[in-house]
Write a protein that holds these residues in place. Sequence first.
Motif, short mmCIF file in Angstrom:
data_model
loop_
_atom_site.label_atom_id
_atom_site.label_comp_id
_atom_site.label_asym_id
_atom_site.label_seq_id
_atom_site.Cartn_x
_atom_site.Cartn_y
_atom_site.Cartn_z
N ASP A 131 -11.51 11.18 -5.70
CA ASP A 131 -11.03 9.81 -5.74
C ASP A 131 -11.30 9.00 -7.00
OD1 ASP A 131 -13.70 10.10 -5.91
OD2 ASP A 131 -14.01 8.61 -4.51
N LEU A 153 -7.35 3.07 -7.60
CA LEU A 153 -7.23 2.29 -6.58
C LEU A 153 -8.84 1.74 -6.25
CD1 LEU A 153 -5.10 4.89 -4.16
CD2 LEU A 153 -4.35 2.69 -5.31
N ASP A 154 -8.87 0.57 -6.15
CA ASP A 154 -10.09 0.01 -5.87
C ASP A 154 -10.69 -0.20 -4.50
OD1 ASP A 154 -12.56 -1.50 -6.67
OD2 ASP A 154 -11.76 -3.42 -6.63
N THR A 155 -10.57 1.23 -3.82
CA THR A 155 -10.84 1.21 -2.36
C THR A 155 -11.19 2.63 -2.11
OG1 THR A 155 -10.23 0.72 -0.35
CG2 THR A 155 -8.48 1.61 -1.88
N ASN A 156 -12.10 2.70 -0.94
CA ASN A 156 -12.33 4.14 -0.46
C ASN A 156 -11.34 4.40 0.60
OD1 ASN A 156 -14.32 4.96 -2.51
ND2 ASN A 156 -15.68 3.69 -1.21
N ASP A 157 -10.55 3.42 1.21
CA ASP A 157 -9.70 3.64 2.15
C ASP A 157 -8.46 4.59 1.79
OD1 ASP A 157 -11.31 2.62 4.07
OD2 ASP A 157 -10.22 0.64 3.48
N VAL A 158 -8.80 5.95 1.48
CA VAL A 158 -7.76 6.81 0.95
C VAL A 158 -7.78 8.04 1.88
CG1 VAL A 158 -6.90 8.29 -0.88
CG2 VAL A 158 -7.90 5.96 -1.28
N ASN A 211 -10.90 12.64 3.54
CA ASN A 211 -11.08 11.33 2.95
C ASN A 211 -12.21 11.39 1.90
OD1 ASN A 211 -11.43 8.41 2.73
ND2 ASN A 211 -12.38 8.19 4.86
N LYS A 269 -17.79 9.16 -0.35
CA LYS A 269 -18.42 8.02 -0.94
C LYS A 269 -19.73 8.03 -1.09
CE LYS A 269 -15.59 5.29 2.71
NZ LYS A 269 -15.72 4.44 3.83
#
Length: 213
Positions: free
Chosen positions: A183, A188-193, A3, A6
Amino acid sequence: MTNSNKNLNSKISNAADISKPWDKDNQAWWDWYISLADNNVKDGEVINADPLPNIKIPSDDEVISELAQPYHLTNDQIEFFKKNGFIKLKRVFSPGAVLKLRAELINLLSKEFKVDPDKGAYDRFLSLEMVWPDNALIRAYVLSPRLGKISADLLEVTAVRLYHDNVLAKQSGCGRTPWHFDDHHFPLDTNDVVTAWAPAQPIPIEMGPLTFA
């Protein structure tokens, strides 16, 4: 499976990134990238990987059927991923499916770079991206329900979308890969990767397998 981290400061990312659009091809980027690592070390002994198993290679239809079956994660595995940002999952592909994938990747890399990644000593980090749109066998792996369900379960969502595939072959004699995080490369405007890494051969510790910090 890893992941995005963050906790790393975005200012570090901006300071470390290149400041102009890349004007060369994909392989030139990898040649530049490998030069960023600390490679001031003497050449070590060449380590031979264990022999590949002598087993029956499945057909394309058999691979598709295998990868349509779910890979069930436990609650402990999902919690481990949430806490640590990565997890190693065993036997996501059967040995036969791994060997079939490996043979196809060797074929693609040999055609593209005019070298046999399995023979001789080279010093490049070879890369092919977005293979699945033009290769039905690679598409069976990349878009498999099994990988999709694993990714969704780890992220605790009901569906995922594919960003890209990436075939990487680190050849004998290639330098180290610099420590990095990925990342800031994703638009992509998200950390859900989540990224899924699948080794295509045995990789003893002396060969420098993937390490997550």
